[in-house]
Design an enzyme around this catalytic site. Structure first.
Site, PDB file in Angstrom:
ATOM      1  N   HIS A  69      -0.989   9.764  -3.021  1.00  0.00           N
ATOM      2  CA  HIS A  69      -1.413  10.372  -1.771  1.00  0.00           C
ATOM      3  C   HIS A  69      -0.945  11.815  -1.731  1.00  0.00           C
ATOM      4  CE1 HIS A  69      -1.838  11.099   2.574  1.00  0.00           C
ATOM      5  NE2 HIS A  69      -2.705  10.116   2.550  1.00  0.00           N
ATOM      6  N   ASP A  76      -6.141   3.050   1.407  1.00  0.00           N
ATOM      7  CA  ASP A  76      -7.475   2.720   0.897  1.00  0.00           C
ATOM      8  C   ASP A  76      -7.445   1.561  -0.093  1.00  0.00           C
ATOM      9  OD1 ASP A  76      -8.856   4.911   2.244  1.00  0.00           O
ATOM     10  OD2 ASP A  76      -7.733   6.193   0.892  1.00  0.00           O
TER      11      ASP A  76
END
Length: 432
Positions: free
Chosen positions: A310, A367
């Site tokens: 991320h 996700d």
């Protein structure tokens, strides 16, 4: 926000010693104010992707990427997911405080009252090709709301902002449901006054005259939590797009439409689709976890391990922890097995015990797990990003409103480092 007594000193190549203010936010984080740097020196800063640039002052969302902390208006995301529904969190993001029971009931009623779409907007849906990507339709329909509901153009837009905000949150789910119905050749289902926000959405999606559909309470609960997890995430790509477009004094609908377009990209909201595609490929083609890990570590292989790493988090994404737990609870409640989740769990375990991923801080992000839940609830893969947009809408609105009340109200206008040719002369056309 306070300005510390100590100053930062910047020494430039021509020996200029520039004094800059040091700002300290409410969490003790420091930043250097450079807003007068160019005016004083002619210099600008170079920061590709704005990864180290604070573009605004905001009280909406706080992230500590090193510690894995995410808070909305001071509340930990874990606390909100455990104790609130999406309506309460939307109220928190937009209005700044959690509603009491009466305020929540009134907000729910207000959202239901404004959940229907103008009848003529249905023609727009019918004229899109059935294979149109849902995000392209969503962006167009959100932008078109300003034509059917033009309150923001009134003499006193501040007076109408609450109505406009409510319409935006409520109609976003109706638009999303109608996109699904149109793509599947089904007639539209109107929202119901006696259903909650998430019940209404599921009913508008899946109800038909022949199936006696009743929203599954487990799915309603899971959807509420998923929307909360997507509610806001500081100055990400789509939120920055909303604030940037809003800074030109474009209306709320146009600004949110810009956020939808930014969210569409596979590096942002479309990432959960990439995760699902990867997991499906592994299951359908019997590709082992070891093979996927090997390819991800091979610098000569263009394969990308979706759902890991991320831009902000250097540890486990707190939303991913919650989503993983929700996946397991959903499986247990439905007494089913799911190969995709089984593969995801094995992949996560393997990666978290591999030095390559540990050293690079490549942990599962949100996700990695949300797509599996959407899949188990019956949503097609191409609808995943639309669902993300539904959850993010209150956050986008909150940032738009925050900019509206920002005393600076400066239009977004970054500088650049020019790399093109120097002065040229135009050669007449007949001599080129």
């Amino acid at each position: 926000m306070t300005i510390e007594k100590e100053k930062a000193h910047l020494i430039l190549p021509d020996n200029q010693d520039i004094t800059l203010d040091v700002l300290t936010d409410n969490m003790g984080k420091h930043s250097i104010s450079i807003e007068k740097l160019r005016a004083q020196t002619g210099y600008v800063t170079y920061d590709p992707g704005f990864g180290n640039t604070g573009s605004c002052m905001s009280s909406i969302c706080y992230i500590d990427g090193e510690q894995g902390v995410l808070r909305y208006r001071g509340y930990d995301i874990e606390d909100l997911v455990e104790n609130c529904d999406f309506i309460e969190v939307a109220h928190l993001l937009v209005k700044g405080f959690l509603p009491n029971a009466k305020e929540r009931e009134n907000y729910q009623k207000l959202l239901n009252e404004h959940s229907m779409l103008h009848y003529n907007m249905r023609n727009f849906f019918r004229n899109y090709p059935n294979n149109a990507h849902p995000m392209s339709v969503l962006a167009s329909m959100v932008a078109s709301l300003s034509a059917f509901y033009p309150e923001m153009y009134d003499i006193d837009p501040e007076e109408n902002i609450d109505l406009t905000v409510t319409r935006m949150i409520s109609k976003m789910r109706t638009i999303a449901a109608f996109i699904y119905r149109q793509a599947n050749g089904l007639d539209f289902v109107e929202p119901r006054w006696d259903y909650t926000y998430c019940q209404n959405f599921l009913n508008m999606l899946f109800s038909t005259p022949v199936n006696n559909y009743q929203p599954d309470p487990t799915h309603v609960k899971i959807l509420n939590k998923l929307l909360i997890l997507h509610g806001d995430h500081e100055q990400n790509c789509s939120t920055t797009a909303v604030r940037l477009v809003g800074s030109s004094e474009a209306n709320l609908y146009a600004s949110v439409a810009a956020g939808v377009c930014a969210l569409w990209g596979p590096k942002h909201g479309g990432a959960n689709q990439a995760v699902m595609a990867m997991l499906k490929n592994m299951v359908e083609n019997d590709i082992s976890v070891d093979e996927v890990i090997r390819r991800a570590k091979d610098k000569n292989d263009n394969f990308v391990l979706s759902g890991f790493g991320h831009r902000v988090y250097k540890t486990f994404d707190p939303r991913a922890r919650i989503a993983k737990k929700m996946n397991l609870e959903m499986l247990a409640s439905n007494h089913i097995e799911d190969k995709l989740l089984e593969t995801a769990l094995k992949l996560e375990e393997r990666a978290l015990n591999d030095d390559y991923f540990i050293e690079r801080h490549l942990y599962p992000n949100i996700d990695f797990y949300t797509g599996i839940m959407f899949h188990m609830m019956g949503f097609p893969q191409e609808m995943f990003t639309v669902l993300f947009a539904m959850g993010r809408t209150p956050g986008w609105i909150a940032h738009y409103l925050e900019w509206m009340h920002d005393p600076y109200q400066k239009i977004g206008r970054p500088r650049q480092v020019y790399t093109g040719p120097q002065g040229r002369k135009v050669v007449p056309l007949n001599e080129r």
